[in-house]
Design an enzyme around this catalytic site. Structure first.
Site, PDB file in Angstrom:
ATOM      1  N   ASP A   1      38.480   7.823 105.952  1.00 28.07           N
ATOM      2  CA  ASP A   1      38.693   8.281 104.197  1.00 28.07           C
ATOM      3  C   ASP A   1      37.735   8.872 104.133  1.00 28.07           C
ATOM      4  O   ASP A   1      35.977   8.552 103.202  1.00 28.07           O
ATOM      5  CB  ASP A   1      39.501   7.568 103.484  1.00 28.07           C
ATOM      6  N   ILE A   2      37.990  10.257 102.902  1.00 26.44           N
ATOM      7  CA  ILE A   2      37.053  11.310 103.090  1.00 26.44           C
ATOM      8  C   ILE A   2      36.710  10.302 100.939  1.00 26.44           C
ATOM      9  O   ILE A   2      37.418  10.473 100.192  1.00 26.44           O
ATOM     10  CB  ILE A   2      37.229  12.708 102.082  1.00 26.44           C
TER      11      ILE A   2
ATOM     12  N   GLU B   1      43.624  12.332 102.873  1.00 26.53           N
ATOM     13  CA  GLU B   1      42.485  12.440 103.366  1.00 26.53           C
ATOM     14  C   GLU B   1      41.495  12.081 103.689  1.00 26.53           C
ATOM     15  O   GLU B   1      40.731  11.497 103.615  1.00 26.53           O
ATOM     16  CB  GLU B   1      41.062  13.052 101.870  1.00 26.53           C
TER      17      GLU B   1
ATOM     18  N   ASP C   1      40.799  22.181 100.097  1.00 29.96           N
ATOM     19  CA  ASP C   1      41.020  21.982 101.685  1.00 29.96           C
ATOM     20  C   ASP C   1      40.434  23.244 102.707  1.00 29.96           C
ATOM     21  O   ASP C   1      40.205  22.472 103.500  1.00 29.96           O
ATOM     22  CB  ASP C   1      42.852  23.421 101.505  1.00 29.96           C
TER      23      ASP C   1
ATOM     24  N   ASN D   1      38.738  18.057  94.825  1.00 28.24           N
ATOM     25  CA  ASN D   1      39.530  18.904  93.765  1.00 28.24           C
ATOM     26  C   ASN D   1      39.556  19.422  93.355  1.00 28.24           C
ATOM     27  O   ASN D   1      39.604  20.473  92.149  1.00 28.24           O
ATOM     28  CB  ASN D   1      41.146  18.537  94.336  1.00 28.24           C
TER      29      ASN D   1
END
Length: 256
Positions: free
Chosen positions: A91-92, A134, A108, A99
């Site tokens: 997971d980022i 993500e 993106d 964002n």
């Protein structure tokens, strides 16, 4: 009723505009080739659409459908052979901030760069997929428990070292948290349980401060080889050692 023969189908009668548009967007030719028969052309279109249905359109990685199919295959492999297979969920960290601060186009781009990086960190035999949002997933067959954490750490450090250009004057860095779990050896588990175990380790990594990897190591059998032979000898065929002649079949019967 048998399906109609493709020789009875006239290509101009088929509504292929949407299929052609999808394939063209993915850079694939959707026009009949000079040397193709109608059957060969239709088969090529069908194969291309099937491939497209398993791909995440943003990153080019496998999508969740592809991931679940690969995970099911590995469960069968582990049940038959006892092979060590590691599942990583990644997971980022703080992706929402990217964002919110820089816009969804920047987000993106970060997703695409990290996806490309993950694909470059693994072997051709491994499966890398975008699980959703993500979050990514990696399936690593024939990955010994001794090396699982070191591999996850190498992936984490590689991503942390990326510099993602957003504009001529701005580059971003992102980190990932990783949770991993090995499939239970000789046991036909389920994808849901396996993913849940890896997710629990991912939650642990994020709770401990993010930008780290946590791996759920497989439980080792606490009996000796001699004890295993005594335990399963009555199930062996032709007085063979069950762990030499077919461990997957013997264990599955015991666990059934």
């Amino acid at each position: 009723m048998a399906p109609p023969s493709t020789s009875l189908i006239e290509l101009p009668d088929l509504r292929l505009d949407d299929a052609s548009a999808l394939l063209a967007h993915d850079g694939k030719s959707s026009q009949p080739q000079r040397d193709e028969s109608p059957t060969e052309y239709l088969q090529r279109v069908i194969d291309s659409l099937c491939e497209l249905s398993l791909k995440d359109p943003l990153t080019g990685l496998g999508n969740r459908r592809h991931f679940h199919a690969a995970l099911e295959r590995q469960i069968e492999t582990v049940a038959r052979s006892g092979e060590s297979v590691l599942l990583l969920m990644l997971d980022i960290d703080h992706f929402k901030n990217i964002n919110d601060t820089h816009g969804h186009l920047a987000g993106d781009h970060v997703l695409r760069v990290i996806a490309h990086c993950l694909a470059g960190c693994v072997r051709p035999v491994d499966t890398v997929a975008r699980y959703g949002g993500e979050e990514f997933a990696i399936i690593l067959p024939n990955c010994r428990p001794l090396f699982g954490l070191a591999l996850a750490e190498r992936i984490r450090r590689t991503v942390a070292g990326l510099s993602v250009p957003i504009s001529p004057l701005l580059s971003l860095q992102a980190t990932i948290s990783i949770g991993g779990a090995y499939a239970p050896e000789w046991v036909r588990s389920t994808t849901e349980l396996w993913i849940e175990r890896a997710d629990n380790q991912l939650y642990r990594a994020k709770s401990n401060g993010r930008n780290q990897a946590c791996i759920d190591q497989p439980q080792e059998l606490s009996v000796s080889a001699e004890e295993k032979g005594l335990l399963f000898s009555h199930l062996a065929v032709d007085n063979a050692n069950p762990f030499e002649s077919g461990p997957g079949n013997v264990i599955n019967r015991v666990n059934a």
